[in-house]
Design a protein around this motif. Structure first.
Motif, short mmCIF file in Angstrom:
data_model
loop_
_atom_site.label_atom_id
_atom_site.label_comp_id
_atom_site.label_asym_id
_atom_site.label_seq_id
_atom_site.Cartn_x
_atom_site.Cartn_y
_atom_site.Cartn_z
N PRO A 247 0.78 -1.23 0.00
CA PRO A 247 0.00 0.00 0.00
C PRO A 247 0.82 1.29 0.00
O PRO A 247 0.38 2.30 -0.55
CB PRO A 247 -0.84 -0.11 1.28
N SER A 248 1.99 1.30 0.61
CA SER A 248 2.77 2.53 0.69
C SER A 248 3.55 2.82 -0.57
O SER A 248 3.83 3.97 -0.89
CB SER A 248 3.72 2.49 1.89
N HIS A 249 3.94 1.75 -1.30
CA HIS A 249 4.74 1.94 -2.52
C HIS A 249 4.52 0.71 -3.39
O HIS A 249 5.25 -0.26 -3.32
CB HIS A 249 6.23 2.10 -2.15
N GLN A 250 3.47 0.77 -4.23
CA GLN A 250 3.09 -0.39 -5.02
C GLN A 250 4.26 -0.84 -5.90
O GLN A 250 4.93 -0.04 -6.53
CB GLN A 250 1.88 -0.06 -5.89
N TYR A 251 4.50 -2.15 -5.90
CA TYR A 251 5.62 -2.67 -6.67
C TYR A 251 5.12 -3.33 -7.96
O TYR A 251 4.25 -4.19 -7.90
CB TYR A 251 6.38 -3.72 -5.86
N PRO A 252 5.63 -2.90 -9.13
CA PRO A 252 6.73 -1.96 -9.31
C PRO A 252 6.31 -0.54 -9.68
O PRO A 252 7.15 0.32 -9.84
CB PRO A 252 7.46 -2.59 -10.49
N LEU A 253 5.00 -0.28 -9.89
CA LEU A 253 4.58 0.98 -10.50
C LEU A 253 4.69 2.18 -9.58
O LEU A 253 4.72 3.31 -10.05
CB LEU A 253 3.14 0.85 -11.03
N GLY A 254 4.70 1.97 -8.25
CA GLY A 254 5.03 3.05 -7.33
C GLY A 254 3.87 3.80 -6.72
O GLY A 254 4.09 4.75 -5.97
N GLU A 278 0.64 -6.87 4.53
CA GLU A 278 1.18 -5.59 4.07
C GLU A 278 2.69 -5.72 3.91
O GLU A 278 3.43 -5.84 4.89
CB GLU A 278 0.86 -4.48 5.07
N ASP A 279 3.15 -5.72 2.67
CA ASP A 279 4.58 -5.79 2.39
C ASP A 279 5.15 -4.37 2.45
O ASP A 279 4.90 -3.55 1.59
CB ASP A 279 4.80 -6.40 1.00
N ASP A 280 5.93 -4.12 3.49
CA ASP A 280 6.47 -2.77 3.75
C ASP A 280 7.92 -2.68 3.27
O ASP A 280 8.78 -2.16 3.96
CB ASP A 280 6.38 -2.48 5.25
N PRO A 291 7.83 9.20 5.37
CA PRO A 291 7.25 7.88 5.11
C PRO A 291 5.77 7.83 5.46
O PRO A 291 5.34 8.39 6.47
CB PRO A 291 8.07 6.96 6.03
N LEU A 292 4.98 7.17 4.60
CA LEU A 292 3.55 7.10 4.81
C LEU A 292 3.23 6.14 5.96
O LEU A 292 3.95 5.18 6.19
CB LEU A 292 2.87 6.61 3.54
N PRO A 293 2.13 6.40 6.69
CA PRO A 293 1.74 5.46 7.76
C PRO A 293 1.45 4.08 7.17
O PRO A 293 1.06 3.93 6.02
CB PRO A 293 0.47 6.09 8.34
N THR A 294 1.63 3.08 7.99
CA THR A 294 1.33 1.72 7.54
C THR A 294 -0.18 1.49 7.52
O THR A 294 -0.93 2.13 8.27
CB THR A 294 1.96 0.69 8.48
#
Length: 469
Positions: A247-254, A278-280, A291-294
């Motif tokens: 959720p904080s940084h979608q892989y790979p599109l961001g 949640e993969d952080d 950094p965005l909250p989890t």
């Protein structure tokens, strides 16, 4: 052990960067070219320093770095040698003719997923490992990990991610994939049919292969520029048992999942009895804001649905192979029972060392330094590729990689970059089926000079393709 003849160390220390970094780079090259073979004995730090006319401290720092990376091995009272178990490292890519400008004389590995390990081995790192080796070495390890390292990780989450959790809800793992495997085994116990696992499409290839290896049915779920499309998640009997999400940084599109989608995701998970993982993976490496909250911080700590999957592979080094699961209290017993059957995979000394390193605050300082380094490299990527016809560079608010979509032939671009000595990943491989065309490349594990050369080749090659079309 074989003694390496002096001719095998033709070190030329006339490049950019600190002396330990230059020496380490040259030794890696010699090992990669098999000039130095596994088992070869290296000169003492004093002898090599005298040979090169530099301080012994520079050689010691270089050897410590390569010991930490696994290129070298050593033991008390014995010489430093090339790791005898090092059967093969990636050799420099052979340069072949290319329609773009002539490539560098040695290969540049821009494949994503690798951080810079510069600065990891410092005083705090050495002190943590030295102290971890003192004391009983046969002490039992609790199933979920040492209390000290779990408490240290809980404090790290509080300070760096704004997440407050009881250390008793944390399990030590041997990295992201091992942690996911542990959770899958814990949740599948007593079931009459395989788990169904939802994964983002596109998504992280190596992590989403884990469920299938454990007999789960994998269901791809679409994303957009903001991350997972929560409104399109399956419902009723089609809902998965577990959902893997970034959720904080979608892989790979961001993309970053906005608050309304996060709330909707938690409601959906509660309504369909779904466990959300949640993969952080690199959320602390953010460049445009804090950094965005989890997602986990929005969840109930006791009866919640979200399991936070964290590792040190992006902020420190993948070679450490240690990670953590942060669990809602309701899942702790079943995970602990599964771990008791499987055994704790992370050794006593490693857990002590990580606990000491985290408690010292060194990881927070290292992360801040790396954030500045990666921010500069991100700017180089944006500057080099902005305005190039026929390509689209996805926003890079964080992370260690860039995504470049192209209207050109993906396989041809990847092959021609490889021929020029630059290794990247094709964008389409992040889909389970047909995907968008382009390339994904990292900017963490190379020097800035290598990055600049690689970017020039990418830019010129894409421009050449656009002119041809």
């Amino acid at each position: 052990m074989r003694t390496s003849p002096e001719v095998t160390l033709p070190l030329k220390l006339d490049g950019d960067g600190a002396l330990p970094v230059q020496i380490a780079a040259e030794l890696r090259r010699l090992i990669g070219e098999r000039v130095l073979a596994p088992g070869d004995r290296l000169p003492s730090s004093r002898a090599l320093a005298e040979h090169l006319g530099i301080s012994r401290g520079s050689v010691v720092a270089c050897y410590d770095q390569l010991l930490a990376e696994g290129y070298l091995s050593s033991a008390a009272g014995k010489s430093t040698v090339v790791n005898p178990l090092l059967l093969q490292v990636h050799p420099p890519s052979r340069q072949l003719p290319s329609p773009a400008q002539a490539g560098p004389s040695e290969g540049i590995d821009l494949r994503p997923g690798r951080p810079s390990t510069t600065g990891v081995v410092g005083p705090a790192w050495k002190s943590a490992w030295r102290q971890a080796s003192v004391g009983a070495v046969d002490a039992p390890i609790p199933h979920l990990g040492l209390a000290t390292v779990r408490a240290a990780w809980a404090e790290h989450l509080r300070r760096m991610r704004g997440l407050v959790r009881d250390p008793a809800q944390i399990a030590v793992t041997a990295g992201g994939r091992e942690g996911l495997a542990l959770l899958l085994l814990a949740l599948s116990g007593g079931r009459s049919k395989p788990l169904t696992v939802g994964v983002e499409e596109p998504g992280y290839p190596s992590l989403r292969r884990v469920p299938a290896r454990h007999g789960a049915t994998v269901v791809p779920l679409p994303v957009d520029e903001h991350g997972l499309r929560v409104a399109d998640l399956p419902t009723g009997h089609d809902a998965p048992d577990l959902l893997l999400v970034t959720p904080s940084h979608q892989y790979p599109l961001g993309g970053s999942l906005p608050m309304d989608r996060r709330q909707a995701l938690l409601e959906w998970a509660a309504g369909h009895d779904v466990v959300v993982v949640e993969d952080d993976y690199d959320s602390e490496l953010r460049y445009t804001s804090h950094p965005l909250p989890t997602l986990t911080s929005l969840d109930d700590p006791d009866a919640g649905r979200v399991v936070l999957l964290g590792t040190l592979s992006k902020t420190l080094t993948p070679a450490l192979a240690i990670g953590f699961l942060t669990l809602p209290a309701r899942l702790v017993p079943v995970v602990a029972e599964t771990r008791a059957d499987l055994g704790q995979p992370v050794g006593l000394v490693a857990q002590r060392a990580v606990a000491g390193y985290l408690t010292s605050g060194a990881l927070r300082l290292h992360t801040q330094r790396m954030r500045q380094l990666y921010r500069r490299r991100r700017a180089k990527v944006v500057g080099a590729l902005s305005g190039v016809p026929g390509i689209r560079v996805h926003p890079m608010d964080g992370g260690l990689h860039a995504v470049v979509e192209t209207s050109h032939d993906e396989s041809r671009i990847v092959e021609q970059l490889a021929s020029a000595g630059v290794r990247v990943s094709p964008l389409s491989r992040y889909w389970s089926g047909a995907g968008n065309a382009g390339i994904v490349f990292g900017f963490g594990a190379v020097t800035e000079a290598e990055l600049e050369r690689g970017l020039a080749l990418i830019r010129d090659l894409c421009a050449t393709h656009d002119a041809e079309e």
